[in-house]
Scaffold this motif. Structure first.
Motif, PDB file in Angstrom:
ATOM      1  N   ASN A   1      48.387  34.690  24.724  1.00 31.98           N
ATOM      2  CA  ASN A   1      47.051  35.264  24.885  1.00 31.98           C
ATOM      3  C   ASN A   1      46.022  34.186  25.167  1.00 31.98           C
ATOM      4  O   ASN A   1      46.021  33.144  24.516  1.00 31.98           O
ATOM      5  N   ARG A   2      45.182  34.457  26.129  1.00 26.79           N
ATOM      6  CA  ARG A   2      43.983  33.673  26.355  1.00 26.79           C
ATOM      7  C   ARG A   2      42.830  34.628  26.057  1.00 26.79           C
ATOM      8  O   ARG A   2      43.048  35.767  25.715  1.00 26.79           O
ATOM      9  N   VAL A   3      41.610  34.219  26.229  1.00 26.98           N
ATOM     10  CA  VAL A   3      40.479  35.075  25.899  1.00 26.98           C
ATOM     11  C   VAL A   3      40.403  36.287  26.829  1.00 26.98           C
ATOM     12  O   VAL A   3      40.233  37.415  26.384  1.00 26.98           O
ATOM     13  N   THR A   4      40.537  36.061  28.128  1.00 25.56           N
ATOM     14  CA  THR A   4      40.328  37.140  29.095  1.00 25.56           C
ATOM     15  C   THR A   4      41.611  37.619  29.782  1.00 25.56           C
ATOM     16  O   THR A   4      41.552  38.512  30.622  1.00 25.56           O
TER      17      THR A   4
ATOM     18  N   ARG B   1      58.282  39.031  32.817  1.00 23.04           N
ATOM     19  CA  ARG B   1      56.944  38.863  32.280  1.00 23.04           C
ATOM     20  C   ARG B   1      56.089  40.078  32.590  1.00 23.04           C
ATOM     21  O   ARG B   1      56.301  40.762  33.583  1.00 23.04           O
ATOM     22  N   LEU B   2      55.136  40.326  31.708  1.00 23.56           N
ATOM     23  CA  LEU B   2      54.134  41.367  31.889  1.00 23.56           C
ATOM     24  C   LEU B   2      52.789  40.676  31.731  1.00 23.56           C
ATOM     25  O   LEU B   2      52.533  40.045  30.698  1.00 23.56           O
ATOM     26  N   SER B   3      51.943  40.752  32.755  1.00 17.92           N
ATOM     27  CA  SER B   3      50.640  40.085  32.693  1.00 17.92           C
ATOM     28  C   SER B   3      49.532  41.121  32.546  1.00 17.92           C
ATOM     29  O   SER B   3      49.625  42.232  33.055  1.00 17.92           O
ATOM     30  N   TRP B   4      48.482  40.714  31.830  1.00 21.76           N
ATOM     31  CA  TRP B   4      47.335  41.595  31.613  1.00 21.76           C
ATOM     32  C   TRP B   4      46.034  40.811  31.749  1.00 21.76           C
ATOM     33  O   TRP B   4      46.013  39.594  31.601  1.00 21.76           O
TER      34      TRP B   4
ATOM     35  N   ASP C   1      36.764  45.859  30.434  1.00 18.91           N
ATOM     36  CA  ASP C   1      36.013  46.841  29.654  1.00 18.91           C
ATOM     37  C   ASP C   1      36.571  47.001  28.243  1.00 18.91           C
ATOM     38  O   ASP C   1      36.682  48.116  27.721  1.00 18.91           O
ATOM     39  N   GLY C   2      36.971  45.895  27.624  1.00 18.99           N
ATOM     40  CA  GLY C   2      37.456  45.913  26.261  1.00 18.99           C
ATOM     41  C   GLY C   2      38.906  46.331  26.088  1.00 18.99           C
ATOM     42  O   GLY C   2      39.426  46.350  24.981  1.00 18.99           O
ATOM     43  N   ALA C   3      39.567  46.681  27.185  1.00 21.29           N
ATOM     44  CA  ALA C   3      40.972  47.094  27.139  1.00 21.29           C
ATOM     45  C   ALA C   3      41.822  46.044  27.852  1.00 21.29           C
ATOM     46  O   ALA C   3      41.313  45.236  28.630  1.00 21.29           O
ATOM     47  N   ARG C   4      43.118  46.083  27.595  1.00 23.96           N
ATOM     48  CA  ARG C   4      44.038  45.186  28.301  1.00 23.96           C
ATOM     49  C   ARG C   4      44.623  45.935  29.490  1.00 23.96           C
ATOM     50  O   ARG C   4      45.333  46.918  29.331  1.00 23.96           O
ATOM     51  N   ASP C   5      44.282  45.451  30.660  1.00 20.87           N
ATOM     52  CA  ASP C   5      44.755  46.044  31.912  1.00 20.87           C
ATOM     53  C   ASP C   5      46.115  45.428  32.243  1.00 20.87           C
ATOM     54  O   ASP C   5      46.200  44.278  32.658  1.00 20.87           O
ATOM     55  N   ALA C   6      47.169  46.197  32.000  1.00 20.53           N
ATOM     56  CA  ALA C   6      48.535  45.743  32.296  1.00 20.53           C
ATOM     57  C   ALA C   6      48.716  45.819  33.806  1.00 20.53           C
ATOM     58  O   ALA C   6      48.915  46.887  34.373  1.00 20.53           O
TER      59      ALA C   6
END
Length: 98
Positions: A12-15, A31-34, A38-43
């Motif tokens: 995890n990084r900040v953004t 791997r799965l990147s996100w 808007d406060g959610a994790r966009d997979a």
């Protein structure tokens, strides 16, 4: 370590961040990147090399994201088609969809 044992590492990084699957510390099996949106994790993307497919690696990556969403209280935007398909297969995850 058993060669069939999948290990998922969360980076995890900040953004943004990713979940990385491997069978040992050297070989990445998927791997799965996100990205934070808007406060959610966009997979955004799930990738498993062709030689590693059919072992449930992508599913395990999504399950790790879902488990973290439940324990940490964030929502998921399933932009990746694979993640969206997993959400469709698991109606019990509907409360986590942003």
């Amino acid at each position: 370590m058993n060669s069939d044992e999948i290990v998922i590492e969360r980076r995890n990084r900040v953004t943004h961040g990713e979940y990385v699957a491997s069978f040992d510390e050297k070989a990445t099996a998927g791997r799965l990147s996100w990205t934070l949106r808007d406060g959610a994790r966009d997979a955004q993307h799930t990738h498993v090399p062709a030689a590693m497919r059919g072992r449930g690696i992508a599913a395990r990556l999504v399950e790790a994201l879902v488990r973290d969403a439940r324990s940490e209280g964030f929502k998921i935007i399933p932009s990746c088609t694979y993640v969206a398909a997993q959400f469709d297969r698991h109606p019990d995850w509907a409360d986590l969809r942003a």
